[in-house]
Motif scaffolding. Structure first.
Motif, PDB file in Angstrom:
ATOM      1  N   ARG A  71     -32.041  56.517 104.850  1.00  0.00           N
ATOM      2  CA  ARG A  71     -31.508  56.413 106.228  1.00  0.00           C
ATOM      3  C   ARG A  71     -30.129  56.027 106.151  1.00  0.00           C
ATOM      4  O   ARG A  71     -29.774  54.930 106.239  1.00  0.00           O
ATOM      5  CB  ARG A  71     -32.239  55.323 107.137  1.00  0.00           C
ATOM      6  CG  ARG A  71     -31.848  55.289 108.591  1.00  0.00           C
ATOM      7  CD  ARG A  71     -32.685  56.540 109.122  1.00  0.00           C
ATOM      8  NE  ARG A  71     -32.333  56.480 110.913  1.00  0.00           N
ATOM      9  CZ  ARG A  71     -32.617  55.644 111.803  1.00  0.00           C
ATOM     10  NH1 ARG A  71     -33.272  54.456 111.433  1.00  0.00           N
ATOM     11  NH2 ARG A  71     -32.158  55.880 112.772  1.00  0.00           N
ATOM     12  N   LYS A  72     -29.424  57.113 105.574  1.00  0.00           N
ATOM     13  CA  LYS A  72     -27.952  56.874 105.645  1.00  0.00           C
ATOM     14  C   LYS A  72     -27.122  56.870 106.646  1.00  0.00           C
ATOM     15  O   LYS A  72     -26.014  56.720 106.844  1.00  0.00           O
ATOM     16  CB  LYS A  72     -27.316  57.722 104.452  1.00  0.00           C
ATOM     17  CG  LYS A  72     -28.004  57.386 103.064  1.00  0.00           C
ATOM     18  CD  LYS A  72     -27.720  58.485 101.865  1.00  0.00           C
ATOM     19  CE  LYS A  72     -28.465  58.400 100.695  1.00  0.00           C
ATOM     20  NZ  LYS A  72     -28.046  59.191  99.823  1.00  0.00           N
ATOM     21  N   GLU A  73     -27.689  57.856 107.718  1.00  0.00           N
ATOM     22  CA  GLU A  73     -27.059  57.954 108.993  1.00  0.00           C
ATOM     23  C   GLU A  73     -28.077  57.641 110.075  1.00  0.00           C
ATOM     24  O   GLU A  73     -29.413  57.974 109.847  1.00  0.00           O
ATOM     25  CB  GLU A  73     -26.547  59.499 109.136  1.00  0.00           C
ATOM     26  CG  GLU A  73     -25.620  60.056 108.141  1.00  0.00           C
ATOM     27  CD  GLU A  73     -25.507  61.459 108.350  1.00  0.00           C
ATOM     28  OE1 GLU A  73     -24.599  61.913 108.750  1.00  0.00           O
ATOM     29  OE2 GLU A  73     -26.581  62.241 107.804  1.00  0.00           O
ATOM     30  N   LYS A  74     -27.869  57.275 111.358  1.00  0.00           N
ATOM     31  CA  LYS A  74     -28.559  57.154 112.266  1.00  0.00           C
ATOM     32  C   LYS A  74     -29.514  58.113 112.739  1.00  0.00           C
ATOM     33  O   LYS A  74     -30.891  58.199 113.151  1.00  0.00           O
ATOM     34  CB  LYS A  74     -27.905  56.514 113.558  1.00  0.00           C
ATOM     35  CG  LYS A  74     -28.629  55.845 114.590  1.00  0.00           C
ATOM     36  CD  LYS A  74     -27.815  55.057 115.416  1.00  0.00           C
ATOM     37  CE  LYS A  74     -28.615  54.137 116.298  1.00  0.00           C
ATOM     38  NZ  LYS A  74     -27.791  53.610 117.373  1.00  0.00           N
ATOM     39  N   ARG A  75     -28.970  59.458 112.899  1.00  0.00           N
ATOM     40  CA  ARG A  75     -29.746  60.507 113.038  1.00  0.00           C
ATOM     41  C   ARG A  75     -30.560  61.117 112.213  1.00  0.00           C
ATOM     42  O   ARG A  75     -31.601  62.057 112.592  1.00  0.00           O
ATOM     43  CB  ARG A  75     -28.715  61.671 113.807  1.00  0.00           C
ATOM     44  CG  ARG A  75     -27.915  62.064 112.666  1.00  0.00           C
ATOM     45  CD  ARG A  75     -27.055  63.232 113.316  1.00  0.00           C
ATOM     46  NE  ARG A  75     -27.544  64.441 113.915  1.00  0.00           N
ATOM     47  CZ  ARG A  75     -27.641  64.963 115.069  1.00  0.00           C
ATOM     48  NH1 ARG A  75     -26.529  64.118 116.010  1.00  0.00           N
ATOM     49  NH2 ARG A  75     -28.048  65.810 115.465  1.00  0.00           N
ATOM     50  N   ASN A  76     -30.513  60.888 111.018  1.00  0.00           N
ATOM     51  CA  ASN A  76     -31.290  61.643 109.929  1.00  0.00           C
ATOM     52  C   ASN A  76     -32.220  60.765 108.893  1.00  0.00           C
ATOM     53  O   ASN A  76     -31.763  59.438 108.634  1.00  0.00           O
ATOM     54  CB  ASN A  76     -30.329  62.323 108.910  1.00  0.00           C
ATOM     55  CG  ASN A  76     -29.431  63.477 109.486  1.00  0.00           C
ATOM     56  OD1 ASN A  76     -30.127  64.169 110.557  1.00  0.00           O
ATOM     57  ND2 ASN A  76     -28.186  63.607 109.141  1.00  0.00           N
ATOM     58  N   PHE A  77     -33.532  61.218 109.000  1.00  0.00           N
ATOM     59  CA  PHE A  77     -34.411  60.540 108.030  1.00  0.00           C
ATOM     60  C   PHE A  77     -35.107  61.366 107.087  1.00  0.00           C
ATOM     61  O   PHE A  77     -36.317  61.830 107.536  1.00  0.00           O
ATOM     62  CB  PHE A  77     -35.246  59.423 109.218  1.00  0.00           C
ATOM     63  CG  PHE A  77     -36.231  58.564 108.744  1.00  0.00           C
ATOM     64  CD1 PHE A  77     -37.458  58.568 109.062  1.00  0.00           C
ATOM     65  CD2 PHE A  77     -35.826  57.783 107.636  1.00  0.00           C
ATOM     66  CE1 PHE A  77     -38.261  57.541 108.444  1.00  0.00           C
ATOM     67  CE2 PHE A  77     -36.521  56.622 107.185  1.00  0.00           C
ATOM     68  CZ  PHE A  77     -37.692  56.667 107.597  1.00  0.00           C
TER      69      PHE A  77
END
Lengths: 114, 110
Positions: free
Chosen positions: A68-74
């Motif tokens: 989870r490096k960015e809020k939108r992507n997992f």
């Protein structure tokens, strides 16, 4: 339109060939999670993330990785897929916690590992 | 391991009939959600119940949370083919955990 987008929708692959299933949400949700759905077993949580750089194991994490490096992507990563990981996978997001917040699900990714 | 059992597992009925789906656990939940899932799609939230004994209505669907917050039921009045789908209950028992039931697959024939 508010949505959770998973890719690919379908994938047939072979044992041991690394694969990644992407998940992206456009609702600025803090919580994201991955589930697998198998007949008679309902939805079982694989991993979840309460915020960026925070991930934790669910009920069936073996054989899977997430980031989870960015809020939108997992993304969900299968480093060395095996046939017992053949399943229907769902990504979901929610704004805060689970107690009274609705889960927004993607349309699913059907994985077949031969 | 927390368990949420749903019954029946399968239900096949004629249009116009009434039905009830049950969701049971030995655990106390802070809230309980009901979802419906159609083929090729992810589950979609129908309702959340929070208070023990709470009853919520959504058109022909009536949801009830047990007094002890360990069980719930979904009653559909005069079922229609559009109600066909997989119904899932999900219990929340802390702020970051949601456990899903085993599902009830409903088929309503015209």
């Amino acid at each position: 339109e508010a949505q959770v987008t998973q890719n690919p929708r379908y994938l047939i692959t072979v044992t041991g060939k690394k694969l990644t299933v992407t998940c992206s949400q456009n609702m600025n949700h803090e919580y994201m999670s991955w589930y697998r759905q198998d007949p008679g077993l309902g939805l079982r949580q694989i991993y979840y993330s309460m915020n960026v750089e925070v991930t934790d194991k669910g009920d069936v994490p073996e054989g899977y990785k997430v980031s989870r490096k960015e809020k939108r992507n997992f993304p969900l990563i299968l480093e060395s897929p095996s046939p017992n990981q053949t399943s229907l996978y769902f990504c979901a997001s929610s704004s805060k916690g689970y107690s009274n917040q609705p889960q927004h699900f993607g349309d699913g990714t059907r994985l077949s590992i031969l | 391991t927390q368990l949420l059992e749903q019954s029946p597992q399968f239900l096949s009925i004629q249009e116009g009939e009434n039905l009830t789906v049950y969701c049971n656990s030995s655990s106390v939940f802070s809230s309980l959600q009901w979802y419906r899932q159609e083929p090729g799609e992810g589950p979609v939230l129908l309702v959340t119940v929070v208070t023990g004994g709470e009853v919520k209505k959504l058109k022909r669907l009536t949801f009830q949370f047990g007094d002890a917050r360990k069980d719930s039921s979904l009653h559909i009045t005069a079922a229609q083919p559009g109600d066909t789908g997989l119904y899932l209950c999900a219990g929340a028992y802390n702020t970051d955990k949601l456990i899903f039931g085993t599902g009830t697959r409903l088929q309503v024939f015209p």
